[in-house]
Design an enzyme around this catalytic site. Structure first.
Site, short mmCIF file in Angstrom:
data_model
loop_
_atom_site.label_atom_id
_atom_site.label_comp_id
_atom_site.label_asym_id
_atom_site.label_seq_id
_atom_site.Cartn_x
_atom_site.Cartn_y
_atom_site.Cartn_z
N ASP A 20 -5.13 -1.92 -15.40
CA ASP A 20 -5.26 -0.84 -14.55
C ASP A 20 -5.61 0.83 -15.39
O ASP A 20 -6.22 1.63 -15.09
CB ASP A 20 -4.24 -0.44 -13.53
CG ASP A 20 -4.09 -1.57 -12.53
OD1 ASP A 20 -5.29 -2.07 -12.34
OD2 ASP A 20 -3.15 -2.19 -12.30
N ASP B 1 7.78 5.96 -10.29
CA ASP B 1 7.22 6.46 -11.59
C ASP B 1 6.46 7.62 -11.23
O ASP B 1 6.57 8.46 -12.16
CB ASP B 1 6.27 5.21 -12.14
CG ASP B 1 7.20 3.97 -12.63
OD1 ASP B 1 8.65 4.48 -13.05
OD2 ASP B 1 6.94 3.04 -13.23
N ARG C 141 -9.17 0.62 -8.29
CA ARG C 141 -9.09 1.69 -9.45
C ARG C 141 -10.14 2.49 -9.45
O ARG C 141 -10.10 3.88 -9.56
CB ARG C 141 -8.74 0.81 -10.78
CG ARG C 141 -7.31 0.68 -11.22
CD ARG C 141 -6.45 0.45 -9.73
NE ARG C 141 -4.97 0.44 -10.06
CZ ARG C 141 -4.18 -0.25 -9.38
NH1 ARG C 141 -4.48 -0.10 -8.03
NH2 ARG C 141 -2.92 -0.16 -9.65
N SER D 154 6.68 -6.52 -9.19
CA SER D 154 5.62 -5.38 -9.23
C SER D 154 4.62 -5.82 -8.36
O SER D 154 3.66 -6.91 -8.57
CB SER D 154 5.42 -5.12 -10.85
OG SER D 154 4.15 -4.32 -10.77
N1 ARG Z 1 -3.56 -8.37 -12.99
C1 ARG Z 1 -4.20 -7.87 -12.00
C2 ARG Z 1 -5.50 -7.18 -12.44
O1 ARG Z 1 -5.46 -6.79 -13.48
C3 ARG Z 1 -3.18 -7.16 -11.10
C4 ARG Z 1 -2.84 -5.80 -11.43
C5 ARG Z 1 -1.72 -5.30 -10.51
N2 ARG Z 1 -1.50 -3.92 -10.87
C6 ARG Z 1 -0.20 -3.44 -10.65
N3 ARG Z 1 0.15 -2.22 -11.04
N4 ARG Z 1 0.96 -4.23 -10.55
O2 ARG Z 1 -6.23 -6.94 -11.56
#
Ligand code: ARG
Length: 403
Positions: free
Chosen positions: A127, A17, A98, A178
């Site tokens: 995110d 991506d 992040r 993912s």
């Molecule tokens: N749901 C989790 C969070 O919001 C994990 C996010 C994982 N991110 C991803 N791009 N797969 O912290």
């Protein structure tokens, strides 16, 4: 007519991506794309390969930052001091990385005179919010661009674009999940896990061995200084080393597997599987040391604040005023959180079996039921009389009203 092109700094992972995102950003905005890859311990590929791929995909510049120590010290340690577990379970693995990545995006953008930053998040997750809210708080003059979300780019379109433009992206062997990964843990989503009734299969796990493997129990002693792990089994460690060692040691006993339905900020309930062996073991150890050294009311109050802290960080407000003020409070609570915790690791459980501190508020002579007891039990009678007085008065009124 040498007009300086505008630049955008893209948070680059090396995956499909964001690789395709370089070209898309260029096409859609006309800006030069600078790729920034931040190493938070995601492992896998060599960062130099990732850097080269960004250039091959059309970035004018590609920068790699090794931020593992910074991540451990400045982002994970505050979470440990806060015993941060979102919904009482999730150690905020992705939510902690992040703001760090955003901090570097903003820094590089300013250094290079870019007017915008970009990330490869979709519109359905947390995110995107974390990146953009952090950048807004750190560098309000920058614009955030989200090509995958805003141009509605799907995986199929990405593959087609990569093929058409001959981009050097080897299609990773169809990983059905993912995954987001850093030194504090792994987050696994999608695929079979989208049915909340499906149990996570063996292929989901990487940081943890099967807890049913039946390894003999193992003790590990963690020394904390002001809420930070500073030695493991007598050997001095940095925050990063403490995390790495605990991932290995707790991970081999299957500690830290998490399977929850989680409330995302964007309103979706999602099924999430995590593994965070160090996270779960260290929070258990730290929390118990606090139980030993924190004065009762401070301990109770801090437990309430911890939930707020975790919600703020989960919701992308790492750099908010409230979160920063809570950090000051939490830091102040850690003055006496020094001492040793012994954990017994076995069959997926990290259990505290011993605690010791020269800051301990545990008084053997007060607690003992044996001879040598210094607690004057005669005080208890009057104390309870007054303590229950409001209830007694209220109960009398209730009796009167009931007739
Ligand atoms: N749901 C989790 C969070 O919001 C994990 C996010 C994982 N991110 C991803 N791009 N797969 O912290």
């Amino acid at each position: 007519m040498a007009s300086v092109s505008e630049r955008v700094v893209l948070a680059y992972s090396g995956g499909l991506d964001t690789s395709v995102g370089i070209g898309w950003l260029k096409d859609a905005t006309g800006k030069e794309v600078v790729a920034l890859a931040v190493d938070v311990g995601q492992g896998g590929e060599d960062m130099e390969d990732i850097r080269q791929r960004a250039l091959d995909c059309g970035a004018v510049e590609a920068i790699v930052v090794d931020a593992k120590d910074e991540f451990a010290a400045d982002f994970v340690m505050p979470a440990l001091r806060a015993n941060a577990l979102y919904q009482k379970r999730y150690p905020l693995v992705s939510a902690l990385s992040r703001p760090l990545i955003s901090k570097h995006l903003a820094r590089v953008a300013r250094e290079l005179g870019a007017d915008s930053v970009a990330h490869g998040c979709t519109g359905k997750g947390n995110d995107q919010v974390r990146f953009e809210a952090a950048v807004a708080a750190l560098a309000p003059e920058l614009t955030s661009i989200a090509p995958i979300r805003d141009l509605a780019l799907t995986r199929d379109k990405a593959i087609a674009y990569a093929e058409e433009h001959g981009l050097p992206i080897k299609q990773s062997k169809k990983n059905p999940y993912s995954v987001d990964k850093n030194v504090w843990g792994r987050a696994v989503e999608t695929g079979l896990l989208e049915d909340p009734w499906n149990a996570p299969g063996d292929g989901v796990w990487e940081y943890t061995d099967d807890p049913a493997k039946g390894l003999p129990a193992e003790d590990v002693v963690i020394r904390f200084a002001e809420g930070i792990p500073v030695a493991i089994d007598g050997k001095a460690v940095t925050p990063l080393q403490a995390i790495e060692i605990m991932n290995t040691v707790a991970g081999r006993h299957g500690v830290g597997r998490i399977d929850i339905i989680e409330d995302r900020l964007v309103g979706i309930k999602s099924r999430e599987v995590y593994e965070a062996p160090a996270g779960i073991a260290l929070v258990a150890a730290h929390e118990e040391l606090e139980n030993l050294v924190l004065e009762r009311d401070l301990g109770r109050y801090k437990r309430k604040i911890e939930a707020d802290w975790a919600n703020l960080v989960y919701d992308g407000l790492w750099f908010s005023d409230l979160k920063r003020s809570l950090d000051v409070f939490i830091a102040h609570t850690q003055r006496h959180v020094s001492g040793d915790i012994r954990l017994k690791l076995q069959s997926g459980v990290a259990m505290v079996t011993g605690r010791m501190s020269d800051q301990s508020l545990y008084d053997f002579d007060l607690a003992t039921y044996d001879t040598g007891d210094t607690f004057d039990q005669s005080h208890a009678k009057g104390f309870i009389e007054l303590w229950s007085l409001p209830s007694k008065i209220s109960a009398k009124r209730h009796a009167k009203n009931e007739g």
